[in-house]
Design an enzyme around this catalytic site. Structure first.
Site, PDB file in Angstrom:
ATOM      1  N   LYS A   1      55.075 155.323  66.961  1.00 21.92           N
ATOM      2  CA  LYS A   1      54.112 154.842  66.125  1.00 21.92           C
ATOM      3  C   LYS A   1      53.706 155.710  65.125  1.00 21.92           C
ATOM      4  O   LYS A   1      53.781 157.246  65.431  1.00 21.92           O
ATOM      5  CB  LYS A   1      52.698 154.634  67.102  1.00 21.92           C
ATOM      6  CG  LYS A   1      52.907 153.612  68.096  1.00 21.92           C
ATOM      7  CD  LYS A   1      53.333 152.202  67.356  1.00 21.92           C
ATOM      8  CE  LYS A   1      53.430 150.984  68.060  1.00 21.92           C
ATOM      9  NZ  LYS A   1      53.983 149.731  67.460  1.00 21.92           N
TER      10      LYS A   1
ATOM     11  N   HIS B   1      61.553 141.200  67.537  1.00 21.40           N
ATOM     12  CA  HIS B   1      60.244 141.762  68.042  1.00 21.40           C
ATOM     13  C   HIS B   1      60.274 141.594  69.522  1.00 21.40           C
ATOM     14  O   HIS B   1      60.226 140.256  69.701  1.00 21.40           O
ATOM     15  CB  HIS B   1      59.143 141.577  67.401  1.00 21.40           C
ATOM     16  CG  HIS B   1      57.868 141.991  67.912  1.00 21.40           C
ATOM     17  ND1 HIS B   1      57.060 141.166  68.564  1.00 21.40           N
ATOM     18  CD2 HIS B   1      57.228 143.274  67.571  1.00 21.40           C
ATOM     19  CE1 HIS B   1      55.849 142.078  68.925  1.00 21.40           C
ATOM     20  NE2 HIS B   1      56.124 142.959  68.498  1.00 21.40           N
TER      21      HIS B   1
ATOM     22  N   GLU C   1      58.687 150.396  60.012  1.00 23.20           N
ATOM     23  CA  GLU C   1      58.293 149.158  60.226  1.00 23.20           C
ATOM     24  C   GLU C   1      56.784 148.822  60.137  1.00 23.20           C
ATOM     25  O   GLU C   1      56.065 149.755  60.143  1.00 23.20           O
ATOM     26  CB  GLU C   1      58.600 148.876  61.847  1.00 23.20           C
ATOM     27  CG  GLU C   1      57.985 147.509  62.427  1.00 23.20           C
ATOM     28  CD  GLU C   1      58.492 147.621  63.901  1.00 23.20           C
ATOM     29  OE1 GLU C   1      59.403 148.100  64.253  1.00 23.20           O
ATOM     30  OE2 GLU C   1      57.798 147.092  64.806  1.00 23.20           O
TER      31      GLU C   1
ATOM     32  N   ASP D   1      59.630 137.204  66.373  1.00 21.15           N
ATOM     33  CA  ASP D   1      59.509 137.260  67.764  1.00 21.15           C
ATOM     34  C   ASP D   1      59.637 135.833  68.426  1.00 21.15           C
ATOM     35  O   ASP D   1      58.870 134.959  68.088  1.00 21.15           O
ATOM     36  CB  ASP D   1      58.022 137.860  68.239  1.00 21.15           C
ATOM     37  CG  ASP D   1      57.813 138.005  69.615  1.00 21.15           C
ATOM     38  OD1 ASP D   1      58.165 137.141  70.426  1.00 21.15           O
ATOM     39  OD2 ASP D   1      57.070 139.125  70.138  1.00 21.15           O
TER      40      ASP D   1
HETATM   41 CA    CA Z   1      55.946 146.525  65.787  1.00 25.02          CA
END
Ligand code: CA
Length: 376
Positions: free
Chosen positions: A166, A296, A220, A269
């Site tokens: 992250k 995802h 991302e 996703d």
């Molecule tokens: Ca993500």
């Protein structure tokens, strides 16, 4: 054979240790699963991504459309659900309910026809998929960079060849964290960063330029998913490939990303974007634009299995004798709903996950454990 019953389950687990990312804290995982059963007792499992209570309500809305239908005609059922919700839900969590049901229908279809979903999609182009570790979230710590580096080393030692971390805390901290993680991983492990749309275009350019020396495989969701023009500009202003799409729905949402040349890597996703039926169409669309697809995935083994079957069927771009190896996201944060509830358990071997070979998705739900996790 006809569909007789649609049953949803909201499952929940309070985390031992909370963590956070650029937007909010997680201290609990809550997921909505769905089981579609036929009059002959066969069943399929599906899962939605997003707020579980709303997905459950969406499933209640769609369920009457499924009852009495032939489960093999899953694209007809998809269209019926889509047309009945289109006026209110062109995007968003209602499509997660549709996705969950569509995934369950594919699982069921595979069991009826005694074939894995990847074969039904047109063929298995690979038996194993290289997995990247999703982890390296933020936590309360005196020395976050050091702790993240230790966690990254754990993934490397577990056999991962790619790791995602992250960013989005603030630019200074992000640079320090990326530097610490890259140094401990060494040059041979792929490293990706994910900001969860924390930054403005100006900030994203600043961060991208600063971390370019650390050989980042993709950046991302650098900026808001609404900012298509800014995505395009960012792509031109950094050497780091740009990834995004977990907030896009249907082939029409991805069309916006593709036409505007927003991303190098699209990340639909399957549990939100319209299920397996729609994901296959998004893959075809991505190929026409020369965009890679890396799903995802943030859920149970149902979500992971659905994504694995799709990527098993993915035609890499470009085609060549020694083809590039596609990737799958493998969430490594604490989640027994993913690790314990679904059988068989997915485990990494040489940095790769096996695509299930048994009919349907190739997984089942432990019904005894399910009752333990069903939220009261
Ligand atoms: Ca993500």
């Amino acid at each position: 054979m006809r569909i007789k019953e649609v049953t949803h389950y909201i499952i929940s687990h309070k985390l031992d240790e909370s963590f956070y990312f650029s937007q909010w804290h997680y201290d609990r995982r809550t997921i909505c699963l769905v089981k579609v059963t036929t009059d002959e007792g066969l069943y399929g499992w599906g899962e939605g991504y997003g707020p579980a209570g709303i997905i459950k309500a969406g499933i209640d809305f769609f369920a009457p459309l499924l009852i009495g239908k032939d489960p093999l005609q899953q694209e007809n059922i998809w269209r019926l659900m889509h047309l009945r919700s289109l006026d209110f839900a062109r995007r968003g969590v209602m499509l997660s309910a549709l996705s969950a049901l569509d995934i369950a229908l594919w699982d069921l279809k595979g069991k009826i026809l005694k074939q894995p979903v990847s074969v039904l999609l047109g063929g298995r182009k690979r038996e194993k998929v290289k997995a990247y570790a999703t982890g390296l979230y933020f936590r309360e710590s005196e020395n976050l960079a050091q702790e993240l580096a230790e966690e990254a080393l754990f993934y490397k030692n577990a056999g991962f060849e790619a790791v995602k971390m992250k960013v989005g805390l603030n630019i200074r901290a992000d640079i320090e964290n990326v530097k610490a993680v890259r140094e401990i991983l060494g040059p041979d492990i792929e490293l990706m960063v994910d900001a969860n749309h924390a930054y403005s275009l100006r900030e994203a350019i600043q961060l991208a330029n600063a971390i370019e020396p650390y050989n980042i495989s993709w950046f991302e969701e650098p900026i808001s998913p609404e900012e298509y023009d800014n995505y395009r500009e960012l792509r031109l202003r950094t050497k780091i490939p740009i990834a995004g799409g977990e907030c896009e729905y249907l082939r029409f949402g991805f069309q916006n990303l593709f036409i505007n040349r927003c991303v190098d890597i699209a990340q639909p996703d399957v549990c939100a974007t319209g299920g397996i039926t729609e994901f296959k169409k998004i893959m075809s669309s991505a190929q026409t634009f020369g965009v890679d697809v890396v799903p995802h995935s943030w859920g149970t083994g149902i979500a992971l299995s659905a994504a694995l079957h799709l990527i098993s069927n993915w035609d890499t771009i470009p085609g060549r004798l020694y083809e590039p190896e596609p990737l799958i996201e493998f969430d490594r944060t604490e989640n027994p709903l993913r690790d314990d509830l679904i059988k068989p358990r997915f485990s990494l071997e040489n940095g790769r996950l096996d695509v299930p070979t048994t009919p349907g998705l190739g997984i089942d739900v432990d019904m005894n454990l399910l009752s333990k996790y069903v939220s009261k």
